[in-house]
Design a protein around this motif. Structure first.
Motif, PDB file in Angstrom:
ATOM      1  N   GLN A 143       9.816   3.953  -1.614  1.00  0.00           N
ATOM      2  CA  GLN A 143      10.393   3.504  -2.872  1.00  0.00           C
ATOM      3  C   GLN A 143      10.859   2.068  -2.702  1.00  0.00           C
ATOM      4  O   GLN A 143      11.389   1.699  -1.661  1.00  0.00           O
ATOM      5  CB  GLN A 143      11.581   4.374  -3.277  1.00  0.00           C
ATOM      6  CG  GLN A 143      11.197   5.766  -3.647  1.00  0.00           C
ATOM      7  CD  GLN A 143      12.412   6.599  -4.032  1.00  0.00           C
ATOM      8  OE1 GLN A 143      13.548   6.229  -3.801  1.00  0.00           O
ATOM      9  NE2 GLN A 143      12.145   7.743  -4.628  1.00  0.00           N
ATOM     10  N   ARG A 144      10.645   1.296  -3.754  1.00  0.00           N
ATOM     11  CA  ARG A 144      11.094  -0.099  -3.788  1.00  0.00           C
ATOM     12  C   ARG A 144      12.330  -0.135  -4.682  1.00  0.00           C
ATOM     13  O   ARG A 144      12.332   0.408  -5.777  1.00  0.00           O
ATOM     14  CB  ARG A 144      10.017  -0.985  -4.379  1.00  0.00           C
ATOM     15  CG  ARG A 144      10.475  -2.406  -4.684  1.00  0.00           C
ATOM     16  CD  ARG A 144       9.455  -3.144  -5.527  1.00  0.00           C
ATOM     17  NE  ARG A 144       8.249  -3.396  -4.782  1.00  0.00           N
ATOM     18  CZ  ARG A 144       7.948  -4.570  -4.233  1.00  0.00           C
ATOM     19  NH1 ARG A 144       8.767  -5.581  -4.375  1.00  0.00           N
ATOM     20  NH2 ARG A 144       6.834  -4.728  -3.570  1.00  0.00           N
ATOM     21  N   ALA A 197      10.068   7.667   0.743  1.00  0.00           N
ATOM     22  CA  ALA A 197      10.218   8.495  -0.458  1.00  0.00           C
ATOM     23  C   ALA A 197      10.193   9.977  -0.107  1.00  0.00           C
ATOM     24  O   ALA A 197       9.941  10.800  -0.969  1.00  0.00           O
ATOM     25  CB  ALA A 197       9.112   8.156  -1.454  1.00  0.00           C
ATOM     26  N   ASP A 198      10.438  10.315   1.145  1.00  0.00           N
ATOM     27  CA  ASP A 198      10.284  11.694   1.599  1.00  0.00           C
ATOM     28  C   ASP A 198      11.575  12.503   1.601  1.00  0.00           C
ATOM     29  O   ASP A 198      11.603  13.610   2.080  1.00  0.00           O
ATOM     30  CB  ASP A 198       9.688  11.711   3.009  1.00  0.00           C
ATOM     31  CG  ASP A 198      10.587  11.023   4.029  1.00  0.00           C
ATOM     32  OD1 ASP A 198      11.571  10.390   3.627  1.00  0.00           O
ATOM     33  OD2 ASP A 198      10.284  11.124   5.227  1.00  0.00           O
ATOM     34  N   VAL A 201       0.836  -1.203   0.000  1.00  0.00           N
ATOM     35  CA  VAL A 201       0.000   0.000   0.000  1.00  0.00           C
ATOM     36  C   VAL A 201       0.874   1.258   0.000  1.00  0.00           C
ATOM     37  O   VAL A 201       0.618   2.204  -0.745  1.00  0.00           O
ATOM     38  CB  VAL A 201      -0.968   0.010   1.200  1.00  0.00           C
ATOM     39  CG1 VAL A 201      -1.660   1.351   1.345  1.00  0.00           C
ATOM     40  CG2 VAL A 201      -1.994  -1.107   1.054  1.00  0.00           C
ATOM     41  N   LEU A 202       1.914   1.269   0.821  1.00  0.00           N
ATOM     42  CA  LEU A 202       2.799   2.440   0.877  1.00  0.00           C
ATOM     43  C   LEU A 202       3.484   2.686  -0.467  1.00  0.00           C
ATOM     44  O   LEU A 202       3.628   3.834  -0.896  1.00  0.00           O
ATOM     45  CB  LEU A 202       3.845   2.272   1.981  1.00  0.00           C
ATOM     46  CG  LEU A 202       3.318   2.312   3.410  1.00  0.00           C
ATOM     47  CD1 LEU A 202       4.422   1.941   4.390  1.00  0.00           C
ATOM     48  CD2 LEU A 202       2.719   3.673   3.753  1.00  0.00           C
ATOM     49  N   GLU A 203       3.885   1.612  -1.128  1.00  0.00           N
ATOM     50  CA  GLU A 203       4.517   1.765  -2.440  1.00  0.00           C
ATOM     51  C   GLU A 203       3.515   2.268  -3.484  1.00  0.00           C
ATOM     52  O   GLU A 203       3.809   3.180  -4.257  1.00  0.00           O
ATOM     53  CB  GLU A 203       5.123   0.441  -2.902  1.00  0.00           C
ATOM     54  CG  GLU A 203       5.825   0.576  -4.240  1.00  0.00           C
ATOM     55  CD  GLU A 203       6.304  -0.742  -4.806  1.00  0.00           C
ATOM     56  OE1 GLU A 203       6.981  -0.688  -5.849  1.00  0.00           O
ATOM     57  OE2 GLU A 203       5.996  -1.813  -4.240  1.00  0.00           O
ATOM     58  N   GLU A 204       2.322   1.671  -3.505  1.00  0.00           N
ATOM     59  CA  GLU A 204       1.294   2.094  -4.467  1.00  0.00           C
ATOM     60  C   GLU A 204       0.948   3.565  -4.310  1.00  0.00           C
ATOM     61  O   GLU A 204       0.625   4.236  -5.280  1.00  0.00           O
ATOM     62  CB  GLU A 204       0.030   1.249  -4.293  1.00  0.00           C
ATOM     63  CG  GLU A 204       0.174  -0.172  -4.788  1.00  0.00           C
ATOM     64  CD  GLU A 204      -1.014  -1.054  -4.432  1.00  0.00           C
ATOM     65  OE1 GLU A 204      -1.867  -0.634  -3.597  1.00  0.00           O
ATOM     66  OE2 GLU A 204      -1.076  -2.176  -4.964  1.00  0.00           O
TER      67      GLU A 204
END
Length: 145
Positions: A77-78, A91-92, A69-72
């Motif tokens: 970032q993955r 990703a901040d 969910v956090l990636e979507e």
């Protein structure tokens, strides 16, 4: 810590999960705290191991679901370095690149204004504007001679 990356708290990550309709359980709070405060690039299994030391009721599927969910939603970032397991980071932060130690798997973050300028110059010469990019360097420590 990282090259120019600011570590945020769990509040923003919690907000992302709430917007996606997920409850903010004690288990998810533990996962988010580890992700936000780690300063490294853990994979899902490493996150699970760290989290389960704090709360044994955490399941690996909760870790996977939370990361998905956090990636979507663009909150994390993955990265998949050299075919290894997917690793995550918030990703901040400020844009940075990665150097991966092939012997240890350690991920070293760095930022080089010279590299950033050169990429912009190359893209401009070819008639492009860079929208996004990733730079991953893979290396081994030089032996001490």
């Amino acid at each position: 810590m990282s090259a120019g990356r600011e570590q945020g708290g769990t509040g923003d990550l919690e907000a992302v999960l709430k917007e996606a309709g997920l409850r903010i359980t004690r288990q998810r709070r533990v996962i988010l705290a580890i992700l936000a405060g780690g300063g490294d690039h853990p994979d899902a299994l490493a996150l699970f191991r760290r989290a389960s030391r704090q709360d044994p009721s955490i399941s690996l599927s909760t870790v996977y679901r939370t990361m998905k969910v956090l990636e979507e939603r663009g909150a994390i970032q993955r990265h998949t370095f050299e075919g290894g397991p997917a690793r995550f980071e918030p990703a901040d932060g400020v844009h940075h690149d990665h150097l991966i130690d092939l012997e240890t798997g350690k991920v070293i973050e760095f930022r080089s204004e010279r590299i950033e300028r050169l990429q912009e110059e190359i893209a401009a010469e070819l008639g492009y504007e860079i929208v996004s990019h990733r730079l991953e360097l893979y290396g081994r420590r030089r032996g001490e001679d």
